[in-house]
Motif scaffolding. Structure first.
Motif, PDB file in Angstrom:
ATOM      1  N   THR A 175       0.835  -1.200   0.000  1.00 16.54           N
ATOM      2  CA  THR A 175       0.000   0.000   0.000  1.00 16.54           C
ATOM      3  C   THR A 175       0.866   1.244   0.000  1.00 16.54           C
ATOM      4  N   THR A 216      -4.235  10.492  -2.211  1.00 15.71           N
ATOM      5  CA  THR A 216      -4.446   9.360  -3.110  1.00 15.71           C
ATOM      6  C   THR A 216      -3.784   8.138  -2.501  1.00 15.71           C
ATOM      7  N   THR A 217      -4.309   6.963  -2.815  1.00 16.97           N
ATOM      8  CA  THR A 217      -3.772   5.719  -2.273  1.00 16.97           C
ATOM      9  C   THR A 217      -3.935   4.600  -3.292  1.00 16.97           C
ATOM     10  N   ALA A 218      -3.035   3.622  -3.230  1.00 14.64           N
ATOM     11  CA  ALA A 218      -3.086   2.461  -4.119  1.00 14.64           C
ATOM     12  C   ALA A 218      -2.706   1.226  -3.318  1.00 14.64           C
ATOM     13  N   THR A 219      -3.415   0.107  -3.561  1.00 12.12           N
ATOM     14  CA  THR A 219      -3.206  -1.113  -2.789  1.00 12.12           C
ATOM     15  C   THR A 219      -3.347  -2.344  -3.677  1.00 12.12           C
ATOM     16  N   THR A 220      -2.473  -3.316  -3.467  1.00 10.09           N
ATOM     17  CA  THR A 220      -2.651  -4.653  -4.037  1.00 10.09           C
ATOM     18  C   THR A 220      -2.714  -5.639  -2.871  1.00 10.09           C
ATOM     19  N   THR A 247      -6.950  -5.300  -6.465  1.00 12.32           N
ATOM     20  CA  THR A 247      -6.183  -4.087  -6.747  1.00 12.32           C
ATOM     21  C   THR A 247      -7.138  -2.909  -6.639  1.00 12.32           C
ATOM     22  N   SER A 248      -6.746  -1.895  -5.884  1.00 12.73           N
ATOM     23  CA  SER A 248      -7.650  -0.759  -5.688  1.00 12.73           C
ATOM     24  C   SER A 248      -6.890   0.552  -5.750  1.00 12.73           C
ATOM     25  N   LEU A 249      -7.603   1.568  -6.187  1.00 11.52           N
ATOM     26  CA  LEU A 249      -7.123   2.946  -6.215  1.00 11.52           C
ATOM     27  C   LEU A 249      -8.142   3.814  -5.490  1.00 11.52           C
ATOM     28  N   SER A 278     -13.298   5.369  -4.678  1.00 12.64           N
ATOM     29  CA  SER A 278     -12.364   4.263  -4.867  1.00 12.64           C
ATOM     30  C   SER A 278     -12.857   3.364  -5.985  1.00 12.64           C
ATOM     31  N   GLU A 338     -12.044  -0.673  -7.342  1.00  8.51           N
ATOM     32  CA  GLU A 338     -11.383  -1.919  -6.967  1.00  8.51           C
ATOM     33  C   GLU A 338     -11.713  -3.014  -7.966  1.00  8.51           C
TER      34      GLU A 338
END
Length: 710
Positions: free
Chosen positions: A283, A306-310, A323-325, A355, A357
């Motif tokens: 993240t 802003t954030t990004a996660t796998t 996967t989400s933004l 978001s 996803e």
């Protein structure tokens, strides 16, 4: 001077006054600053805040093992942080654990003014390293209308920041039971116009139970700059690489036989070891805040992020790859004026989060993806506007009124069905805007003591995980919770600030309460239970029995004093305790042919107590802590309970600054010293009677932290 102290010494010991404290005037001159509440945007002292609010600072956090925030947070009455498995947190504020089988829900989290709770409604508390946190502020219940919808409360997290005119580098190492290894490095610098801090921490753990190992790497970067007298710019970046195993829950027989085992394989139902159950994520979060003061009346604070996660999560049947933004912002305007000759503070603003996803679920074949079960695209939008007014009335009264208007929208498209079904599965759900008002009145009884009364309304929509559980079903009928809280409280200090107290009584009435149960496959599903009534008392006390004082460099205008004195923060004897009594009941709850009305609220303890002492002298310190949680019901029928427990922990060490430059902290600690066997973070309404998540037995840790400042 010495003769005068000798004559006064018996009287000082009798009254337990700090050494050198001779008159009430002197005590006022050297009283330590009280906590300031930032949650309502007015930066008022805690004593002048008409709400159930608790504050932790870095000095409290540092008294405990920095591998977890659990012990520090649990010193707050009415707040419970549970670690179900390594790095799998669950947070409860006045009973909100009921709808949080895992993760943090129904409690809004902020990280340095950045919305840390995702648009979907979950808060990934396991991304944070405890050593980077410098302050925690908890607003209990629905009183936090400035933070939008919610019935569980709001938690404001702030990272540590350097002092102006100081620069330092630090490095630390900790080792302990169950393969604990922790490494940290940090560098910081501060001036009158800018601060900058960077920290990297790596923590690994083999785990108390089978299949409970952990690896977590956290990098934080925090900067604050003041380009002019009117504006301040803050930048915060967070990157976390997290990987931990999930041992799963046990039946009572399995728990009593061997609490260190993971959920075993039984017949064709594979256990967590065979399925390699775990959670892995990466993240990144970036946020920027601009604080501008137009003039003495107008100000604005705006945050964009802003954030990004796998994520990869294999469990008993499914393996999820997501996967989400996310992105969003928050803006608040402040205004100060006079109304009828009395100060009026106004604030108004709004917040928006969005978001997207891509969530894919596969069959789990011993930790590797099998055939695709479904692929969903999920869009979530949440927003609210709010306003609040604080009016200083005659006779030391303070009137507060506020409200928020909240809305939420989900869009879920099952794209894996698009080829076979041109009208591919689609789900849309709008939760219409709802107003959540709040009204409070505070009376300052003395300059040190206040009392307040408040009534607040809350609205909490289901999270994405509650609408869309991991079995691929969609809960179309789940309704939002609505509740009203009535609260009376008093807080302040007595005996020249030697005793600090905070007491609150509340009555929270919740409709359409969301509860959970666990299916045979280990999937948590959710439904509305009717209504609940949650009444309780919370109390926190702390006091100095003995305090070490030293000469001050700052002048004190007091002719009775030969030499100004100030207290050392870490030397003396201070005792403290926090207690919560919870009378939580289902009011109207019919499930099939079962009537659970009048039963105790599942997963909540009627009594919790934490008490301890802080002893410091000549750089040596000792911080023993005693914790208690009473028996709690594990199912709605109240036929199965987890036993209550007492635990004891302590930390001791030596902390000094050598030569004015070298900072040293050598420490060691023990947790669950009596090796109490208990379950923490239990699974509620679990299928197959698998309720129990064993907590670690007796364990120790020790380490050293060195720093150089200039």
């Amino acid at each position: 001077m010495l003769t005068r102290y000798c004559r006064l010494l018996p009287l000082l010991l009798l009254l337990q006054l700090p050494l050198h404290a001779q008159t009430p005037d002197t005590a006022r001159a050297v009283r330590l600053p009280e906590a300031t509440v930032v949650g309502y945007g007015q930066n008022l002292p805690l004593r002048r805040t008409a709400a159930g609010v608790s504050v932790l600072d870095a000095t409290v956090i540092d008294r405990f093992n920095q591998t977890s925030l659990t012990q520090a947070v649990n010193t707050l009455p009415g707040v419970r942080l549970e670690e179900r498995a390594t790095a799998s947190y669950r947070l409860s504020v006045r009973g909100s654990t009921l709808r949080s089988p895992f993760g943090v829900r129904n409690v809004k989290l902020y990280y340095n003014d950045i919305p840390f709770t995702e648009a979907s409604g979950s808060s990934p508390l396991n991304l944070l390293d405890p050593a980077s946190i410098g302050r925690i502020e908890v607003i209990k219940g629905p009183a936090g209308s400035v933070y939008g919808a919610g019935t569980g409360g709001a938690v404001l997290l702030s990272t540590r920041r350097p002092l102006p005119g100081e620069a330092r580098v630090q490095a630390g190492f900790t080792a302990g039971s169950f393969g604990l290894r922790r490494y940290s490095v940090a560098a910081e610098t501060g001036s009158a116009t800018a601060t900058l801090r960077a920290q990297y921490t790596r923590q690994t753990l083999d785990g108390y139970r089978q299949n409970s190992a952990l690896r977590r790497d956290v990098l934080t970067l925090d900067g604050e700059f003041t380009p002019s007298d009117k504006q301040t710019v803050s930048v915060h970046a967070l990157y976390t690489d997290l990987d931990y195993e999930i041992p799963g829950s046990l039946t009572r027989a399995q728990f009593e036989q061997n609490p260190r085992q993971a959920r075993p394989t039984i017949g064709t139902q594979l256990g967590t070891v065979d399925q390699q159950a775990g959670y892995a994520s990466r993240t990144a979060l970036l946020g920027v805040t601009h604080d501008y003061r137009f003039n003495s009346r107008w100000s604005n604070k705006t945050t964009l992020y802003t954030t990004a996660t796998t994520i990869k999560t294999p469990f008993l049947t499914d393996l999820e790859r997501n996967t989400s933004l996310g992105w969003g912002g928050r803006s608040v305007f402040g205004y100060r004026a006079a109304l009828a000759g009395r100060l009026l503070r106004l604030s108004a603003g709004g917040e928006f989060q969005n978001s997207f996803e891509d969530a894919r679920n596969y069959q789990n074949r011993r930790g590797t993806p099998g055939p695709l079960r479904y692929d969903d695209e999920i869009s979530t939008s949440v927003g609210f506007g709010f306003a609040q007014a604080d009016w200083e009335l005659p006779a030391e009264f303070l009137l507060t009124a506020g409200a928020s208007l909240n809305g939420l929208r989900y869009r879920i498209a099952r794209v894996s069905d698009a080829a076979a079904r041109p009208d591919s599965f689609a789900f849309r759900r709008n939760f219409q805007p709802v107003v959540s008002p709040r009204l409070a009145l505070l009376k300052e009884i003395t300059p040190q003591v206040s009392a307040y009364a408040s009534v607040s309304s809350g609205f909490s929509s289901p999270s994405e995980e509650e609408i869309r559980p991991s079995d691929g079903s969609l809960n179309r009928d789940l309704k939002a919770e609505r509740g009203t809280s009535y609260e009376l409280g008093t807080r302040g200090s007595l005996f020249n600030n030697r005793l600090v107290f905070d007491v609150a009584l509340f009555d929270f009435r919740l409709k359409e309460t969301i509860v959970t149960r666990t299916t045979e496959a280990g999937v948590n599903v959710f439904f509305n239970s009717g209504s609940t009534r949650q009444r309780g008392i919370e109390a926190a006390l702390s006091g100095w029995l003995w305090r070490v004082w030293r000469p001050s460099d700052s002048p004190v205008d007091d002719p009775t004093f030969d030499l100004p004195m100030v207290a050392r923060n870490d030397e003396g004897l201070r005792v403290w305790a926090s207690y919560a009594y919870n009378h939580f009941r289902f009011r109207d709850y019919q499930q099939g042919d079962q009537d659970y009305s009048g039963n105790r609220l599942t997963g909540t303890a009627p009594h919790t107590l934490t008490a301890g002492a802080n002893v410091g002298l000549w750089g040596l310190y000792l911080t023993p802590t005693l914790s208690h949680q009473a028996q709690i019901p594990l199912n709605d029928a109240n036929t199965v309970n987890a036993a209550g427990y007492w635990t004891f922990a302590t930390r001791a060490g030596w902390r000094r600054v050598l030569g004015g430059k070298l900072e040293a902290d050598v420490f060691a600690g023990i947790e669950n010293a009596t090796d109490r066997r208990y379950s923490l973070g239990n699974d509620l309404n679990a299928f197959g009677q698998r309720y129990f998540q064993p907590a670690p037995g007796r364990n120790w840790y020790s380490g050293v932290q060195l720093g150089w400042r200039w």
